[in-house]
Design an enzyme around this catalytic site. Structure first.
Site, PDB file in Angstrom:
ATOM      1  CG  LEU A  17      62.534  31.816  31.861  1.00  0.00           C
ATOM      2  CD1 LEU A  17      63.753  30.935  32.146  1.00  0.00           C
ATOM      3  CD2 LEU A  17      62.376  32.001  30.359  1.00  0.00           C
ATOM      4  N   GLY A  18      58.163  31.499  33.769  1.00  0.00           N
ATOM      5  CA  GLY A  18      56.992  30.735  34.222  1.00  0.00           C
ATOM      6  C   GLY A  18      57.303  29.701  35.285  1.00  0.00           C
ATOM      7  CE  LYS A 226      76.865  22.187  23.352  1.00  0.00           C
ATOM      8  NZ  LYS A 226      76.697  23.015  22.144  1.00  0.00           N
ATOM      9  N   GLY A 357      39.754  48.536  40.567  1.00  0.00           N
ATOM     10  CA  GLY A 357      40.772  49.564  40.393  1.00  0.00           C
ATOM     11  C   GLY A 357      40.774  50.560  41.539  1.00  0.00           C
ATOM     12  CB  CYS A 384      36.082  45.481  43.454  1.00  0.00           C
ATOM     13  SG  CYS A 384      36.531  46.000  45.117  1.00  0.00           S
ATOM     14  CG  HIS A 510      38.308  41.240  44.185  1.00  0.00           C
ATOM     15  ND1 HIS A 510      38.806  41.906  43.088  1.00  0.00           N
ATOM     16  CD2 HIS A 510      38.249  42.145  45.180  1.00  0.00           C
ATOM     17  CE1 HIS A 510      39.048  43.163  43.408  1.00  0.00           C
ATOM     18  NE2 HIS A 510      38.715  43.341  44.675  1.00  0.00           N
ATOM     19  CD  GLU A 512      38.604  39.217  40.714  1.00  0.00           C
ATOM     20  OE1 GLU A 512      37.386  39.085  40.951  1.00  0.00           O
ATOM     21  OE2 GLU A 512      39.224  40.282  40.938  1.00  0.00           O
TER      22      GLU A 512
HETATM   23  N1  GLN Z   1      39.098  51.654  45.005  1.00  0.00           N
HETATM   24  C1  GLN Z   1      37.960  50.951  45.490  1.00  0.00           C
HETATM   25  C2  GLN Z   1      38.017  50.758  46.993  1.00  0.00           C
HETATM   26  O1  GLN Z   1      39.052  50.814  47.598  1.00  0.00           O
HETATM   27  C3  GLN Z   1      37.794  49.629  44.789  1.00  0.00           C
HETATM   28  C4  GLN Z   1      38.918  48.657  45.032  1.00  0.00           C
HETATM   29  C5  GLN Z   1      38.936  47.498  44.066  1.00  0.00           C
HETATM   30  O2  GLN Z   1      38.376  47.572  42.978  1.00  0.00           O
HETATM   31  N2  GLN Z   1      39.616  46.447  44.422  1.00  0.00           N
HETATM   32  O3  GLN Z   1      37.011  50.549  47.617  1.00  0.00           O
END
Ligand code: GLN
Length: 538
Positions: A17-18, A226, A357, A384, A510, A512
């Site tokens: 629900l946030g 209510k 990833g 990354c 990262h 972000e």
């Molecule tokens: N799998 C890669 C590493 O472990 C990149 C990790 C990621 O993209 N956060 O270095």
């Protein structure tokens, strides 16, 4: 005793629900009145942290400066408040039990039987109060994950009950977030599920002080009355939270509904400033009425689940608002990219962002997309794993190192351009052992990133195990892929860029995790600007 006021946020009827957005919105409103505030999240699962969870299970894993791998709600807290969170802001049942069991092994319970009550609840209460110890916050908002009535939430609910009793009504407040479903056949909003979830709270000895009601339709005064009557709250404490077009509108909606005023009144607080959300409103207006539009491809392997790349999506929204631009995200599944899709779709984008990833699945698709971006001079941003794949693509297709790879994907590769550092090779445990948190990076003069950051030293957050292999730096630099950001302590490459392209940057960290409404991340702002320019010139 701590001077902080404790506000607890529980959820009823349904998950998702946030609570995080409501907590962050209330915090924003209180912050705009001059109060200092922090938010913490208690997650009832047994993992020590979400670092070992697949994004499909729990969405993105957020990372703090001090290297905590946390729930993605902490990202919302930082993005809304522009203040940092830390290890102490996210606690799981796993962490609670680990502490209690460690104490038991040390004999610290002096022969007593260790039980959920009082030992687990005491540890929960200790953790809730921890952030209030040095009195640096006027308010501490504690979000209890899950939905009331869940078996795993019970110790948390009991701890909240005890804390309200211990700290008193004037120092504590309970907000219950609930859902008022609309039955289209009956054309009616239904209050019964909320009545039941409030009853469930009451069975545990808790009374909601304020109800925040998620709804798709306006809640009439009659329904508010209510709800108030059957849920034992004042009518003014029934707050409507109607679906918004963007999460960033929620603080404005909550202001209209007077959520902060009700909170302050209930806590008997008087001398406070007016809530000023002018700059926040400007940000939302820019979002809603943009001048331009760009199409950016987000290439990843968890694209089916929106929450997997939460912070990246939000950073693009911040950068879009800053550039008065609507950023249209085209989610592209890296596992299925073929040449036809490159020709028909990917080569027509205004920008390509290759996501972070882990593991082999989908990496060849990422490499194909990067090759297309490089050859067509489409703005490219690799984060990354996205940066690591850019290095692999360049090594294979420009340096001619056939089968270059990361040892994460192919341990036997003849050209391990991405490899493990010695200190990572001995690590067996997966949890909390990556290169995590904030690291310094020195930026080279005359680089694109220097132009963007406009400073020589930056600190960015990391979450990865593998690194660019220093043995290949010279070859890469000579052939055009420049290392423009270096970790001064370890000599590791943190940024690569291709000066022959207009905007081709890969970062090992990262960015972000550090973009907020108040200070959108410079790399994202610059990337979106490059996408606008690319679109205009094509
Ligand atoms: N799998 C890669 C590493 O472990 C990149 C990790 C990621 O993209 N956060 O270095």
């Amino acid at each position: 005793m701590s001077k902080s006021k404790f506000i607890f946020v529980t959820g009823g009827v349904s998950s998702s629900l946030g609570k995080g957005i409501i907590s962050a919105s209330l915090a924003k409103l209180l912050q705009s009145r001059g109060f200092s505030i922090t938010i913490q999240k208690f997650d009832p699962y047994i993992n020590i942290d979400p670092g070992t969870l697949n994004p499909y299970e729990h969405g993105e894993c957020y990372v703090t400066d001090d290297g905590a791998e946390t729930d993605l709600d902490l990202g919302h807290y930082e993005r809304f408040l522009n203040v940092q969170t830390s290890q102490a802001n996210n606690v799981t049942t796993g962490k609670i039990y680990q502490t209690v069991i460690d104490k038991e092994r040390k004999g610290e319970f002096l022969g007593k039987t260790v039980q959920v009550i009082p030992h687990i609840t005491n540890e929960i209460k200790r953790r809730i109060k921890l952030l209030g110890e040095d009195n640096s916050y006027d308010f501490i908002i504690t979000e209890i994950g899950g939905t009331v009535g869940d078996i795993e939430s019970l110790p948390y609910i009991e701890s909240v009950r005890q804390l309200i009793w211990e700290l008193g009504k004037l120092n504590t407040l309970l907000i219950h977030l609930t859902l008022i479903p609309y039955l289209s056949a009956a054309k009616e909003l239904k209050t019964k599920p909320t009545q039941h979830s409030v009853k469930t709270l009451m069975e545990s000895g808790l009374n909601a002080d304020i109800l925040v009601c998620r709804t798709e339709h306006e809640i009439s005064n009659e329904i508010k009355r209510k709800l108030a009557l059957f849920c034992n709250v004042d009518v003014e404490s029934v707050i409507q939270s109607i679906d918004a077009s963007t999460i960033y509108e929620v603080p404005l909606l909550m202001k209209k509904e007077k959520l902060d005023e009700v909170v302050l009144k209930k806590l008997n607080l008087k001398d406070y400033n007016h809530a000023n959300l002018d700059s926040w409103s400007d940000f939302v207006n820019n979002l809603k009425f943009p001048n331009y539009e760009v199409k950016i491809g987000l290439i990843g392997k968890y694209v089916e689940l929106q929450d997997s790349y939460k912070s990246i999506l939000e950073s693009l929204i911040h950068a879009g608002s800053e550039n008065l631009t609507k950023v249209d995200i085209v989610s592209i599944h890296s596992e299925y990219i073929n040449d036809k899709q490159i020709d028909n779709e990917i080569s027509k984008l205004d920008g390509i962002l290759v996501a972070p990833g882990f593991g082999e699945r989908g990496i060849e698709g990422k490499i194909k997309a990067i090759k297309c971006a490089r050859q067509k001079n489409i703005p490219f941003f690799g984060i990354c794993l996205g940066m690591q794949m850019a290095v692999i693509e360049y090594s294979r297709n420009v340096l001619g190192l056939v089968n270059a790879n990361s040892t994460e994907m192919d341990e036997e590769t003849p050209h391990p351009v991405i490899s493990l550092m010695e200190d990572q090779k001995e690590i067996i445990n997966k949890g909390g052992t990556m290169r995590l948190g904030s690291w310094e990076c020195e930026i080279k003069d005359k680089s694109k990133v220097y132009e963007i950051y406009n400073t020589k030293t930056i600190f960015e957050r990391h979450r990865h195990r593998w690194e660019l292999n220093n043995k290949y730096i010279d070859q890469l630099n000579v052939k055009g892929l420049k290392s423009s950001g270096i970790n001064p302590k370890t000599g590791l490459v943190e940024i690569v860029e291709l000066p022959s392209n207009d905007w081709f940057i890969g970062v090992q960290f990262h960015p972000e995790y550090k973009s907020t409404v108040e200070s959108p991340h410079p790399l994202f702002v610059s990337f979106v600007k490059a996408c606008i320019n690319y679109r205009k010139s094509n």
